[in-house]
Design an enzyme around this catalytic site. Structure first.
Site, PDB file in Angstrom:
ATOM      1  N   GLY C  52      -9.690  -3.206   0.210  1.00 13.60           N
ATOM      2  CA  GLY C  52     -11.009  -3.460   0.794  1.00 13.60           C
ATOM      3  C   GLY C  52     -11.897  -2.227   0.756  1.00 13.60           C
ATOM      4  CG  ASN C  75      -1.957  -4.326   7.773  1.00 12.67           C
ATOM      5  OD1 ASN C  75      -3.021  -3.715   7.875  1.00 12.67           O
ATOM      6  ND2 ASN C  75      -1.895  -5.559   7.275  1.00 12.67           N
ATOM      7  CG  ASN C 105     -10.967  -7.300  -0.150  1.00 14.56           C
ATOM      8  OD1 ASN C 105     -11.226  -6.626   0.840  1.00 14.56           O
ATOM      9  ND2 ASN C 105     -10.544  -8.545  -0.076  1.00 14.56           N
ATOM     10  CG  ASN C 132     -11.577  -8.713   4.238  1.00  8.87           C
ATOM     11  OD1 ASN C 132     -11.394  -9.659   4.995  1.00  8.87           O
ATOM     12  ND2 ASN C 132     -10.894  -7.596   4.320  1.00  8.87           N
ATOM     13  CB  CYS C 135     -10.513  -7.290   7.882  1.00  9.64           C
ATOM     14  SG  CYS C 135      -9.404  -5.926   8.294  1.00  9.64           S
ATOM     15  N   GLY C 222       3.629 -11.543   4.924  1.00 10.98           N
ATOM     16  CA  GLY C 222       5.004 -11.677   4.456  1.00 10.98           C
ATOM     17  C   GLY C 222       5.523 -13.109   4.562  1.00 10.98           C
ATOM     18  N   GLY C 270       1.299 -10.220  -2.243  1.00  8.97           N
ATOM     19  CA  GLY C 270       0.872  -9.227  -1.258  1.00  8.97           C
ATOM     20  C   GLY C 270       2.016  -8.339  -0.818  1.00  8.97           C
ATOM     21  CB  THR C 271       3.911  -8.409   2.355  1.00 10.31           C
ATOM     22  OG1 THR C 271       2.732  -8.431   3.160  1.00 10.31           O
ATOM     23  CG2 THR C 271       4.980  -7.619   3.071  1.00 10.31           C
TER      24      THR C 271
END
Ligand code: FAD
Ligand code: FAD
Ligand code: FMN
Ligand code: FMN
Ligand code: FES
Ligand code: FES
Lengths: 310, 255, 310, 255
Positions: C52, C75, C105, C132, C135, C222, C270-271
């Site tokens: 981002g 996170n 992003n 985004n 967030c 996740g 992602g994760t």
């Protein structure tokens, strides 16, 4: 009548509902309690919350009803239950023999139906009513009542008008702002809130290329959702003045303690009962060990301790 | 016969075929009470994932040594972890669970396919060898490694394979009618894939014999608490884990 | 220019954005892509979505920024980034050398700021803008834009008015009705939607009796959230007509395929990149194996196949 | 020195104290490139939980045999799983990660506490034995099992314990000033709990010596992708995993 256990350090009284330990069981994950008698002493559980009960019997959803997901499970049982008459005639007499508070989780298709059911259950042996306005697995009502403050208020008012019991409203996590709903049901007279119910999810079978669950979507429970549950308890605890029963992915005493620190006065063990049917009892013992290690004399001392400005 | 949770020690494992293993565990509380047809629920991991226990039928017990056997196919994560256990490892097992087979038959015929043969093996153990026969079906010869296991327990083994590589070509129903015609049997016990069981029940009921089936439904708890295994019975709802997994064919309506 | 790879069976074109494979990377989990060059061939990734980016540099949140949870992580990085000038001068020139679409992003504190940023990034080398509005880790803006259709629309309009690029709007799962937001941003002119961003959660350190994360709450990502992500893609796919980029807990090809069947035209890892930095490439290979096994000639064949009436 | 992902075979484990173990793994790609101060990221499970890798400093390498060592304390789930691995087990390891210590010093003093002594052990290996000294602090004598490990690598071992059960009573700072006064050392390397490092840096900087510190921050990726380990440097933001974990004491502002 409840005889004291656990040397009283765990005893709590949430707005009149007295328990030997703040460790209760989550509706739909503990049957009617009796299924667990081989594994634990039911009197060592704070309260038994029974499977969601409806006015008429329901046979629930067809097809596969559960499936494991990473650190969690989805279910779409769909409130299968033998109905309120059967509950009152067959189940309650057995439950009465156990010296532990009984919380009856109820669901209906309209505020009127919730009211009718509450009235029917306003009998000896029932200690509290938990209003399920957050079941994701039924077509009518269910989740819909729990995602809109106005309809939640209507249901709570209908129940309160028809019962002399302690009333707990069970909140759905499938909302933008759970605090708004919590405040609404508090204003409508709910004596406590419990949270969270399951998070709406789904799984697709890539071999059949179709959803796994008979009802397509289901409710996600288990450790996977614990961070969401702790967050919501923490948010709601800063807004409401009624007690909170926290739940969502509790698998051990450490998990339970997170909920107390976040502001829950009691907690409920749900999916964890499937992995270890003795869990509710084990957790009470673990909480006592934590209290010993940290010099805590009464569980009250840690309730809300992680909240800002405490 | 209360249900217990035991920390069972693995005695050993045996490879039966490419993806099927036999595991023997020391758990006297279960070995000494489990009836044929009952099952156990095994915790494959102490971590948060895999979360739920995995159910397996009891495939045989040794009363004296306090051990029992399970036979399982490696299907996914849970059975893969199970397959990697070594002698001496300890796993948590809940059992015995559910209701077992009716044991009053005099001349039973056992009909099974795939891992459905696992609980039937323990059932065979419980009858006199000379009185009992088994009919097993598979896709191909290599799936019928079961004959070695049943040899010791049964008077006769009848086999079918879809490709004809062993025994009669076809499904078990290619052989079942002529077996039933002999009039030897007084009860049929069937365990296997649902389509197979449905087909067998039809033939057996037509022949006028009583038939017991053992159902498998996805189970989150295994002891009656979650209702994930519920199904429609005659005049009432049933839970496969506590009312079953063994039912008379006439008891269940929707399976 | 993108040279074809993976024998073209995975090639997709979503509304003009062409990729060799529908397997992209999720913003904030792939750095600026360059961090992964030791592990994989960046050209084998469908598109690289960078961290981002904001107009001015941001140093993000203080204190602990990440913590593991069951099958997931929280996170609260808080959009730390060197700002748009640095990105354009230092990072973009390096990214241009890689023959793979670059998605930037972006995040801002007001619709005007989003617009300004979009205009600045309307340069050669940037292939798409991902807005985004979801967030959970910044105080101003962030999640707030993504939970209310009206403000989401304002942001999308501001971006569209200032860019010639393909515009993707990234949706938040922390809402009662994600379909409502998806329809709103589609109407506002968004060329695609991506979902889901992280789920708001928290963890409490029971030794310190305080939240673990410096910013108290954080975003859950996740495998734990995959069932929620699949459900939301499935819901949104039934409502919108623009392409969907699906993400949330994808750890292997089978997981990715769930998202395609649910209606995603592309997916993002992602994760999973943290556990296995080669994952994006491994997943493309795994999808091809699945296609071989199921006789699927082109990935298009399975997009949305698990949706009702297909 | 590119980062690689290797499937490393466990050679063996050794118990160093109640909750500290040493693990040796075969991974030539890492053993032959890792510099002192660098770390690796270890996958403890193939299941979805525990999800993230666990970072550990390289505590020593054997170039010839292609193996390297990690020394770790059993803290939670991940290290517990690690502690149960047996020789022959295979684990996925990413490494070498981060930047190591500066190796140009002639007469270094290594100062460490707790598991901070693990990377210092490999650092000690890299200097001539006669030129290097170590100062280690612990709460009590049993925490200083490290002396056996450092004996082989260093000319002198200085020790402090909080309770005085071994060496000088107090923290490392009870001994550090007088050691520095000897004027023997040209660089100090410190690794241990943050309060200890802060206290040591103050003394060393006052004495006008250069000082390197090794930081530990919670890491989700370990290779620069997630920013969970970021901290403020002088004039710029730093990532502990790629810009560190070793820094000059003057490079980092907020730690
Ligand atoms: C009463 C009962 C007795 C059984 N006895 C045996 C036996 O003796 N031998 C044998 O090999 N298998 C038996 N099974 C099936 C066995 O439980 C599954 O194969 C096993 O749980 C798969 O676990 P997994 O993690 O390897 O696979 P997963 O990846 O979890 O799933 C693979 C497949 O197994 C099914 N499955 C997974 N978990 C369960 C569950 N809890 N209940 C039912 N099905 C599940 C899934 O629907 C899926 O199709 C029995 C099942 C039941 C309900
Ligand atoms: C660069 C670096 C080098 C390290 N070197 C060593 C070493 O040589 N020996 C050693 O014993 N330990 C070392 N650590 C710490 C080690 O990574 C943690 O103790 C370990 O990850 C704990 O895992 P767990 O699952 O057992 O505990 P958990 O239950 O996950 O956590 C226990 C504690 O460890 C911390 N921790 C967990 N995961 C991480 C992570 N990914 N990064 C940082 N801290 C974490 C948690 O904050 C918590 O306080 C190092 C950490 C870093 C960042
Ligand atoms: C199989 C199953 C059935 C459930 N049935 C009900 C129910 O009837 N009524 C209700 O209010 N909640 C029901 N729940 C939700 C749980 O009570 C609990 O709120 C939720 O599972 C989160 O807790 P957990 O993660 O500990 O399971 C059910 C959950 C599961 C897993
Ligand atoms: C450490 C971290 C940082 C993230 N930063 C951003 C970001 O800057 N912008 C954004 O839109 N999403 C960000 N995300 C969200 C991811 O792009 C993704 O939507 C989410 O993590 C779900 O996917 P996953 O479960 O596969 O990780 C971040 C996620 C993580 C874990
Ligand atoms: S598996 Fe839970 S009730 Fe049968
Ligand atoms: S740990 Fe991910 S950037 Fe450092």
């Amino acid at each position: 009548m409840v005889k004291p256990l656990y040397d009283n350090r765990l005893a709590i009284n949430i707005g009149g509902l007295k328990m030997n330990t703040p460790v209760t069981t989550a509706s739909g994950t503990f049957g009617f309690g009796l299924e667990f008698q081989d594994f634990l002493d039911l009197e060592k559980v704070g309260a038994v919350t029974v499977k969601g009960t409806t006015l008429e019997p329901r046979s629930g959803n067809k097809g596969q009803r559960a499936v494991e997901t990473p650190a969690g499970m989805l279910n779409c049982v769909g409130l299968e239950n033998p109905g309120s008459d059967y509950f009152l005639q067959e189940t309650l007499p057995k439950l009465k023999k156990i010296a532990v508070p009984i919380i009856v989780n109820i669901a209906g298709n309209s505020p009127e139906e919730y009211g009718k059911l509450a009235k029917k259950l306003d009998v000896d042996g029932v200690d509290a009513i938990e209003i399920n306005i957050s079941c994701p697995n039924v077509k009518q009502g269910g989740l819909a009542f729990g995602t809109c403050p106005d309809s939640a208020v209507e249901v709570v008012k209908a129940v309160k008008a028809n019962t002399s019991k302690f009333v707990i409203t069970k909140l759905s996590p499938n909302v933008t702002d759970i605090v708004e709903i919590a405040l609404a049901v508090e204003n409508a007279g709910s004596d406590a809130v419990s949270l969270i119910n399951t998070v709406l999810g789904m799984k697709i079978d890539i071999a059949r290329q179709q959803p796994v669950l008979g009802n397509v979507m289901g409710g996600l429970s288990g450790p996977a959702i614990r961070p969401v549950a702790v967050r919501m308890v923490y948010q709601v605890a800063q807004a409401v003045h009624i007690p909170i029963i926290g739940m969502g992915g509790i698998m051990c005493a450490a998990d339970a303690i997170e909920f107390f620190l976040a502001g829950a006065s009691a907690i409920a063990v749900g999916t964890g009962n499937f992995s270890d049917p003795r869990l509710a009892e084990t957790i009470s013992k673990g909480i006592l060990e934590y209290m010993d290690a940290h010099g805590i004399k009464n569980i009250q001392e840690i309730i809300g301790k992680a909240l800002p400005n405490r | 016969m209360p249900k217990t949770i035991v920390e069972a020690k693995v005695i050993g494992q045996q490879i039966l075929s490419k993806d099927v293993k036999l595991i023997e565990v020391f758990a006297p509380e279960i070995a000494r009470t489990a009836k044929p047809g009952q099952f156990v629920n095994v915790q494959v991991s102490k971590q948060a994932a895999p979360l739920l226990r995995r159910p397996f039928g009891v495939a045989g017990i040794d009363y004296k040594s306090g051990t029992f056997k399970m036979i399982y196919r490696i299907m996914g994560e849970g059975t893969q972890i199970l397959a990697e256990l070594c002698s001496g490892d300890v796993i948590s097992i809940i059992g015995p669970l559910g209701h077992g087979f009716d044991l009053t038959a005099k001349h039973p015929l056992l009909v099974g396919g795939g891992l459905g043969l696992a609980p039937l093996l323990y059932l065979a153990q419980s009858f006199l060898k000379k009185n009992i026969e088994v009919l097993m079906g598979g896709r191909t010869a290599s799936e019928l490694f079961w004959q070695d296991l049943f040899n010791e327990e049964t008077a006769a083994i009848h086999m079918t394979t879809d490709d004809g590589s062993l025994g009669t070509k076809g499904t078990v129903n290619a052989l079942l009618p002529q077996l039933l015609e002999t009039g030897k049997y007084d009860c049929v016990y069937v365990c296997g894939p649902v389509p197979m069981m449905k087909a067998v029940v039809k033939v057996v009921e037509k022949a006028g014999l009583p038939c017991q089936i053992s159902l498998e439904k996805y189970m989150a708890c295994g002891f009656g608490a979650c209702l994930s295994c519920a199904c429609g019975g005659v005049g009432k709802r049933l839970k496969v884990c506590t009312d079953g997994p063994v039912f008379w064919s006439t008891e269940v309506k929707e399976w």
